[in-house]
Design a protein around this motif. Structure first.
Motif, PDB file in Angstrom:
ATOM      1  N   GLU A 279       0.859  -1.193   0.000  1.00  0.00           N
ATOM      2  CA  GLU A 279       0.000   0.000   0.000  1.00  0.00           C
ATOM      3  C   GLU A 279       0.892   1.239   0.000  1.00  0.00           C
ATOM      4  OE1 GLU A 279      -3.716   0.004   0.933  1.00  0.00           O
ATOM      5  OE2 GLU A 279      -3.324  -1.914  -0.064  1.00  0.00           O
ATOM      6  N   PRO A 280       0.436   2.341  -0.629  1.00  0.00           N
ATOM      7  CA  PRO A 280       1.250   3.567  -0.572  1.00  0.00           C
ATOM      8  C   PRO A 280       1.554   3.996   0.876  1.00  0.00           C
ATOM      9  CG  PRO A 280      -0.448   3.790  -2.249  1.00  0.00           C
ATOM     10  CD  PRO A 280      -0.744   2.507  -1.504  1.00  0.00           C
TER      11      PRO A 280
ATOM     12  N   GLU B 178       1.605   8.087  -0.416  1.00  0.00           N
ATOM     13  CA  GLU B 178       0.227   8.526  -0.186  1.00  0.00           C
ATOM     14  C   GLU B 178       0.379   9.972   0.289  1.00  0.00           C
ATOM     15  OE1 GLU B 178      -3.124   9.221   0.208  1.00  0.00           O
ATOM     16  OE2 GLU B 178      -3.503   7.116   0.624  1.00  0.00           O
ATOM     17  N   HIS B 179      -0.340  10.929  -0.334  1.00  0.00           N
ATOM     18  CA  HIS B 179      -0.150  12.353  -0.007  1.00  0.00           C
ATOM     19  C   HIS B 179      -1.195  12.822   1.001  1.00  0.00           C
ATOM     20  CE1 HIS B 179       1.521  11.761  -4.143  1.00  0.00           C
ATOM     21  NE2 HIS B 179       2.563  12.316  -3.552  1.00  0.00           N
ATOM     22  N   MET B 180      -1.234  12.162   2.145  1.00  0.00           N
ATOM     23  CA  MET B 180      -2.268  12.450   3.139  1.00  0.00           C
ATOM     24  C   MET B 180      -2.137  13.852   3.726  1.00  0.00           C
ATOM     25  SD  MET B 180      -3.549  10.117   6.310  1.00  0.00           S
ATOM     26  CE  MET B 180      -2.360  10.519   7.561  1.00  0.00           C
TER      27      MET B 180
ATOM     28  N   SER C 292       1.733  13.098  -8.483  1.00  0.00           N
ATOM     29  CA  SER C 292       0.785  12.037  -8.144  1.00  0.00           C
ATOM     30  C   SER C 292       0.888  10.883  -9.146  1.00  0.00           C
ATOM     31  CB  SER C 292      -0.635  12.587  -8.081  1.00  0.00           C
ATOM     32  OG  SER C 292      -1.015  13.087  -9.336  1.00  0.00           O
TER      33      SER C 292
ATOM     34  N   ASN D 228       1.939   6.538   3.826  1.00  0.00           N
ATOM     35  CA  ASN D 228       1.557   7.895   4.244  1.00  0.00           C
ATOM     36  C   ASN D 228       2.596   8.422   5.227  1.00  0.00           C
ATOM     37  OD1 ASN D 228       0.836   7.348   6.987  1.00  0.00           O
ATOM     38  ND2 ASN D 228      -1.220   6.722   6.365  1.00  0.00           N
TER      39      ASN D 228
END
Length: 281
Positions: A113-114, A255-257, A212, A116
């Protein structure tokens, strides 16, 4: 009164881009390469920063030779950890906001998973460990910081993957490129612009800033040739086909949280960034 920004590593790939972007935005820019300020020299760092008294310090100076770091761990830690401490301590003393440029190499790449900003770090090699040590010093010694992790950086300055591919594309008709490492390419202009927006806020913390979307090096190379109209056959190969001293994370997708929840402008897709770069380059 325009704000003063001090940039370390100002002769580097990202450093030069930061100097340009911040100068164009009306900041009073002070760019330093190692020749004018050696970050491992605490007294020199103290003198320079105390003289200028910047409002913002952008710390992009780093030891970036990933493979060489395996045989030069003390040099990597001296620059990436203790050099960062030196700059962070004085930046805190003068009350400057502080930006530390970090890396996807703080992760081991075993995730599916990406990652964060709160994913557990676990660097594989000396380079990643030394950059993570730098992050820790920033947290320990500074109160107004942005830790900016980025990845697969390219732009008009310095040597990078895109420029290498363009050069090889002119010389060869066939190339093998690693297809089992996946990450997020990042255009330096987009990265510098995002940092410009970030430092205007007080939304301190850790940020993953890359374009992204994600791809493998193989897919990245294919896109470079397609967008440049170069007729090159790209063959997929594995990391094992090209043994290197330092292990690389096989999966370092971000992930760009923090960007989302802090309502910072999201970065455009990596393919758009690449097209934009190739047009100007």
């Amino acid at each position: 009164m325009s704000q003063k920004v001090l940039i370390t590593g100002a002769n580097g790939q990202l450093g030069k881009e930061l100097v340009e972007v911040f100068s164009e935005s009306g900041f009073d820019v002070y760019g330093f390469g190692r020749d004018k300020m050696d970050i491992t020299n605490q007294e020199q760092v103290q003198d320079v920063i105390n003289t200028i008294k910047p409002n913002i310090v952008l710390h992009s100076a780093a030891y970036t030779k990933v493979d060489l770091a395996e045989s030069e761990p003390e040099q990597a830690f001296l620059i990436n950890a203790y050099g960062t401490r030196n700059v962070a301590v004085v930046a805190e003393e003068v009350g400057a906001k502080f930006v530390y440029i970090s890396t996807d190499y703080v992760f081991d790449g075993t995730s599916t998973e990406p990652y964060n900003e709160f994913s557990p770090t676990s660097p594989l090699g000396v380079y990643g460990k030394s950059k993570l040590a730098g992050e820790q010093f920033v947290r320990d010694f500074h109160s107004k910081f942005f830790i900016v992790r980025t990845s697969w950086v390219y732009g008009k300055h310095g040597a990078n993957f895109v420029k290498t591919m363009l050069k090889l594309g002119e010389e060869r008709k066939e190339l093998s490129v690693v297809a089992d490492q996946t990450g997020c390419p990042t255009y330096t202009l987009d990265l510098a612009t995002a940092i410009l927006e970030l430092v205007a806020t007080k939304k301190y913390g850790v940020y993953h800033i890359s374009n992204s979307g994600s791809c493998s090096w193989f897919e990245f190379a294919k896109a470079i040739f397609e967008k440049s109209n170069l007729d090159v056959k790209v063959l997929p190969c594995t990391t094992a086909d090209f043994p290197r001293p330092a292990a690389r994370p096989t999966y370092s997708v971000f992930e760009h949280m923090s960007i989302r929840v802090n309502k910072i402008k999201p970065m455009r897709n990596w393919e758009e960034g690449l097209s934009s770069f190739l047009k100007t380059y």
